[in-house]
Design a protein around this motif. Structure first.
Motif, mmCIF file in Angstrom:
data_model
loop_
_atom_site.group_PDB
_atom_site.id
_atom_site.type_symbol
_atom_site.label_atom_id
_atom_site.label_comp_id
_atom_site.label_asym_id
_atom_site.label_seq_id
_atom_site.Cartn_x
_atom_site.Cartn_y
_atom_site.Cartn_z
ATOM 1 N N ASP A 37 -45.088 32.903 -34.908
ATOM 2 C CA ASP A 37 -43.689 32.544 -35.162
ATOM 3 C C ASP A 37 -42.981 33.642 -35.969
ATOM 4 N N LEU A 38 -43.685 34.183 -36.969
ATOM 5 C CA LEU A 38 -43.077 35.214 -37.816
ATOM 6 C C LEU A 38 -42.758 36.477 -37.030
ATOM 7 N N LEU A 39 -43.603 36.791 -36.069
ATOM 8 C CA LEU A 39 -43.367 37.978 -35.238
ATOM 9 C C LEU A 39 -42.106 37.828 -34.381
ATOM 10 N N ILE A 40 -41.706 36.574 -34.171
ATOM 11 C CA ILE A 40 -40.493 36.301 -33.398
ATOM 12 C C ILE A 40 -39.267 36.265 -34.307
ATOM 13 N N THR A 41 -39.409 35.606 -35.454
ATOM 14 C CA THR A 41 -38.243 35.366 -36.313
ATOM 15 C C THR A 41 -37.933 36.517 -37.271
ATOM 16 N N GLU A 42 -38.932 37.365 -37.570
ATOM 17 C CA GLU A 42 -38.729 38.440 -38.551
ATOM 18 C C GLU A 42 -38.624 39.797 -37.855
ATOM 19 N N ASP A 43 -37.989 40.744 -38.533
ATOM 20 C CA ASP A 43 -37.877 42.097 -37.993
ATOM 21 C C ASP A 43 -39.173 42.887 -38.163
ATOM 22 N N ALA A 44 -39.931 42.560 -39.200
ATOM 23 C CA ALA A 44 -41.197 43.256 -39.457
ATOM 24 C C ALA A 44 -42.107 42.346 -40.270
ATOM 25 N N VAL A 45 -43.409 42.540 -40.115
ATOM 26 C CA VAL A 45 -44.407 41.782 -40.873
ATOM 27 C C VAL A 45 -45.406 42.763 -41.474
ATOM 28 N N PHE A 46 -45.617 42.659 -42.774
ATOM 29 C CA PHE A 46 -46.617 43.486 -43.458
ATOM 30 C C PHE A 46 -47.799 42.598 -43.812
ATOM 31 N N LEU A 47 -49.007 43.035 -43.429
ATOM 32 C CA LEU A 47 -50.222 42.287 -43.745
ATOM 33 C C LEU A 47 -50.957 42.973 -44.894
ATOM 34 N N GLY A 48 -50.924 42.329 -46.053
ATOM 35 C CA GLY A 48 -51.648 42.867 -47.216
ATOM 36 C C GLY A 48 -52.753 41.899 -47.593
ATOM 37 N N THR A 49 -53.775 41.821 -46.740
ATOM 38 C CA THR A 49 -54.795 40.774 -46.898
ATOM 39 C C THR A 49 -55.806 41.070 -47.995
ATOM 40 N N GLY A 50 -55.904 42.324 -48.438
ATOM 41 C CA GLY A 50 -56.742 42.639 -49.589
ATOM 42 C C GLY A 50 -58.229 42.494 -49.345
ATOM 43 N N SER A 51 -58.964 42.470 -50.445
ATOM 44 C CA SER A 51 -60.425 42.378 -50.413
ATOM 45 C C SER A 51 -60.820 40.948 -50.748
ATOM 46 N N GLN A 52 -61.250 40.204 -49.734
ATOM 47 C CA GLN A 52 -61.501 38.778 -49.926
ATOM 48 C C GLN A 52 -62.971 38.388 -49.846
ATOM 49 N N THR A 53 -63.833 39.332 -49.540
ATOM 50 C CA THR A 53 -65.251 39.001 -49.418
ATOM 51 C C THR A 53 -66.091 39.976 -50.229
ATOM 52 N N SER A 54 -67.125 39.444 -50.870
ATOM 53 C CA SER A 54 -68.048 40.291 -51.611
ATOM 54 C C SER A 54 -69.049 40.916 -50.649
ATOM 55 N N ARG A 55 -69.627 42.020 -51.067
ATOM 56 C CA ARG A 55 -70.670 42.661 -50.269
ATOM 57 C C ARG A 55 -71.919 41.787 -50.267
ATOM 58 N N ASP A 56 -72.480 41.568 -49.093
ATOM 59 C CA ASP A 56 -73.686 40.757 -48.945
ATOM 60 C C ASP A 56 -74.910 41.655 -49.037
ATOM 61 N N LEU A 57 -75.731 41.481 -50.081
ATOM 62 C CA LEU A 57 -76.928 42.305 -50.253
ATOM 63 C C LEU A 57 -78.058 41.905 -49.304
#
Length: 206
Positions: A73-93
């Motif tokens: 929906d955002l891709l339709i209604t907005e002129d641009a979308v920035f994805l700043g998803t960051g670091s959400q998972t720890s490294r699995d040893l």
């Protein structure tokens, strides 16, 4: 609404764009809010930053996860979308035995610390932190503040190879953290709960 998203929103807003910031968390800041210990960053600064951005016209949508349908929906209604998803998972040893009670990852632990900074959850316990970066040092220093009797940071390489900032390592040493260097973890030991960790040394010993 982590550091990248906030910076992007601020720049776009200054350029005259109408900006809406989504984040699945109820508060802004990303890892600054959940992954940086309270003793290193006063969280009221994040709230103040959010208030200033709102006053400048940025609209926040906290507690809203952007799933596939909303993104479409955002891709339709907005002129641009920035994805700043960051670091959400720890490294699995992927260590044998890491599923035992008492083992956790850095991000999960630091999130709990930020949720309840006054907790004495580790009162009298021995804590081992595996890693050599700033997150490992943060975990070690938090464990001391939660009442741990002893805290050890184990790192696979020599001290000069550690990624942690020198001032962070020095602070940990001064607070009583012990460092075990050139120790590569191979197994988490125990039955139902952790009783120890086995390491491999450069000389072939364990």
């Amino acid at each position: 609404a982590g550091p990248a998203g906030i910076a992007c929103a601020d720049q776009l807003n200054q350029a005259g764009c109408k900006v809406t910031l989504f984040d699945k968390q109820p508060t802004i800041g990303g890892l600054l809010a959940s992954g940086v210990p309270p003793f290193k960053l006063d969280k009221t600064l994040l709230r103040r930053r959010g208030q200033l951005l709102e006053q400048q016209g940025i609209r926040f949508q906290p507690g809203v996860g952007v799933d596939e349908a909303l993104l479409r929906d955002l891709l339709i209604t907005e002129d641009a979308v920035f994805l700043g998803t960051g670091s959400q998972t720890s490294r699995d040893l992927r260590l044998p035995g890491q599923q035992l009670a008492g083992v956790t990852d850095a991000l999960s632990y630091l999130q709990r610390v930020n949720h309840d900074s006054g907790s004495a959850a580790l009162e009298g316990k021995s804590v081992l932190v595996i890693g050599g970066g700033d997150s490992a040092i943060d975990c070690a220093r938090c464990a001391l503040r939660q009442g741990a009797a002893e805290v050890t940071v184990a790192y696979r390489g020599a001290e000069r190879a550690m990624r942690a900032e020198p001032k962070e390592k020095q602070a940990a040493l001064e607070e009583g953290v012990f460092f075990r260097l050139e120790s590569v973890p191979t197994h988490v030991l125990g039955h139902e709960v952790v009783t120890g960790v086995r390491f491999r040394r450069p000389d072939g010993g364990e």
